[in-house]
Design an enzyme around this catalytic site. Structure first.
Site, PDB file in Angstrom:
ATOM      1  N   TYR A   1      -0.589  -0.910  10.179  1.00  0.00           N
ATOM      2  CA  TYR A   1      -1.635  -0.877   8.875  1.00  0.00           C
ATOM      3  C   TYR A   1       0.176  -0.857   8.013  1.00  0.00           C
ATOM      4  O   TYR A   1       0.313  -1.506   7.274  1.00  0.00           O
ATOM      5  CB  TYR A   1      -2.566  -0.431   8.425  1.00  0.00           C
ATOM      6  CG  TYR A   1      -2.748  -0.409   6.369  1.00  0.00           C
ATOM      7  CD1 TYR A   1      -3.264  -1.950   6.019  1.00  0.00           C
ATOM      8  CD2 TYR A   1      -3.007  -0.190   5.993  1.00  0.00           C
ATOM      9  CE1 TYR A   1      -3.552  -2.091   5.714  1.00  0.00           C
ATOM     10  CE2 TYR A   1      -2.581  -0.101   4.251  1.00  0.00           C
ATOM     11  CZ  TYR A   1      -3.879  -1.437   4.110  1.00  0.00           C
ATOM     12  OH  TYR A   1      -4.053  -1.857   2.701  1.00  0.00           O
TER      13      TYR A   1
ATOM     14  N   LYS B   1       2.790  -2.669   6.094  1.00  0.00           N
ATOM     15  CA  LYS B   1       2.903  -2.850   4.526  1.00  0.00           C
ATOM     16  C   LYS B   1       3.898  -2.342   4.246  1.00  0.00           C
ATOM     17  O   LYS B   1       4.844  -2.745   2.965  1.00  0.00           O
ATOM     18  CB  LYS B   1       1.760  -1.970   4.304  1.00  0.00           C
ATOM     19  CG  LYS B   1       0.786  -1.891   4.184  1.00  0.00           C
ATOM     20  CD  LYS B   1      -0.374  -3.567   3.107  1.00  0.00           C
ATOM     21  CE  LYS B   1      -1.509  -3.714   2.645  1.00  0.00           C
ATOM     22  NZ  LYS B   1      -1.798  -4.884   2.455  1.00  0.00           N
TER      23      LYS B   1
ATOM     24  N   SER C   1       1.106  -1.321  -0.388  1.00  0.00           N
ATOM     25  CA  SER C   1       0.126   0.188  -0.512  1.00  0.00           C
ATOM     26  C   SER C   1       1.113   0.960  -0.001  1.00  0.00           C
ATOM     27  O   SER C   1       2.184   0.932   0.311  1.00  0.00           O
ATOM     28  CB  SER C   1      -0.834  -0.268   1.299  1.00  0.00           C
ATOM     29  OG  SER C   1      -1.611   1.077   1.637  1.00  0.00           O
TER      30      SER C   1
END
Ligand code: NAP
Length: 245
Positions: free
Chosen positions: A154, A158, A141
């Site tokens: 997150y 990532k 991401s």
């Protein structure tokens, strides 16, 4: 009849994974459609592939659970006798500011998004090394390239995927196996509907809109092709220009 080329796409019942499964099937891959709980949605993806003349099967399995990666790869080999492409797409969010983030929220996201990808890479590499051919595409991401407030877990997972991609790419390059990452920006899926400040984010995208799962799948399909043979260890943003600088 055994298919010529086979792909495993994790988290393929919805969103980006679904689009990747459909696209790879269109390009001639037999596809294992992994999902965690959306059995009927995964079955719909399989039906859609079959209706278009392709080959696919639904493969339940939680990528966050230890031991599942080996079983998933075994099942793909059992059905298709090979695995040419692994798309590590399954992912979750548990967004909150870092001061409020529980150990569980951090661990769950790392277990699914990073440890799950690591175990699948390790499991898929064994047959790929024997075949002396493989294409691994990790769906990271832009949150792994630039920090996103409210997404410490997150973003960490990532960014970890990008490190995993680069290190493994160097380990297996001599065996004709490439390992690359895609960094989607804002893509229209169930996941991105929950993002706070979505409207202002859209306004900051140079292309002026969110992307589609199909636009990410097109980039995945490119990296999954034999002709992408001289590209390894890279991160390809698919973000409408958001990280263009
Ligand atoms: P989504 O619409 O929420 O779909 C997630 C998919 O992953 C579902 O098929 C889900 O299956 C599966 N999944 C979740 N946890 C799983 C697990 N433990 N084991 C196996 N499958 C699991 O998400 P998406 O937006 O398509 O995102 C796909 C990937 O792209 C993720 O890695 C995400 O981080 C990344 N990404 C998305 C965006 C975006 O804007 N949408 C941006 C950048 C990166 P079930 O329904 O069965 O649980």
């Amino acid at each position: 009849m055994m298919p010529a080329s086979a792909a495993l796409v994790t988290g393929a019942s919805r969103g980006i994974g679904r689009a990747c499964a459909l696209r790879l099937a269109k390009e001639g891959f037999a596809v294992a459609v992994n999902y965690r709980q959306g059995a009927s949605q995964a079955e719909e993806v399989v039906q859609e592939i079959a209706a278009a003349g392709g080959t696919a099967f639904a493969l339940q399995g939680d990528v966050a659970a230890a031991g599942e990666a080996d079983r998933l790869v075994r099942e793909v080999i059992g059905k298709f006798a090979r695995i040419d492409v692994l798309v590590n797409n399954a992912g979750i969010t548990r967004d909150t500011l870092v001061l409020r983030m529980s150990d569980e929220e951090f661990d769950q996201v790392l277990a699914t998004n990073l440890a799950g990808a690591f175990r699948l890479v390790r499991a898929a590499l064994k047959p790929m090394l024997r075949q002396r051919y493989g294409r691994i595409v990790n769906i990271s991401s832009i949150a792994g390239m630039v920090g996103n407030p409210g997404q410490a877990n997150y973003s960490a997972a990532k960014a970890g995927m990008l490190g995993l991609t680069r290190a493994v790419a160097k380990e297996v390059a001599s065996r004709n196996i490439t390992v690359n990452a895609i960094a989607p920006g804002l893509i229209d899926t169930d996941m991105s509907m929950e993002i706070k400040g979505r409207e202002s984010l859209v306004q900051s995208i140079p292309l002026g809109r969110a992307g589609t799962p199909e636009e990410v799948a097109a980039a995945v399909a490119f990296l999954a092709r034999p002709e992408a043979s001289y590209i390894t260890g890279v991160t390809l943003p698919v973000d409408g220009g958001l990280t263009a600088g």
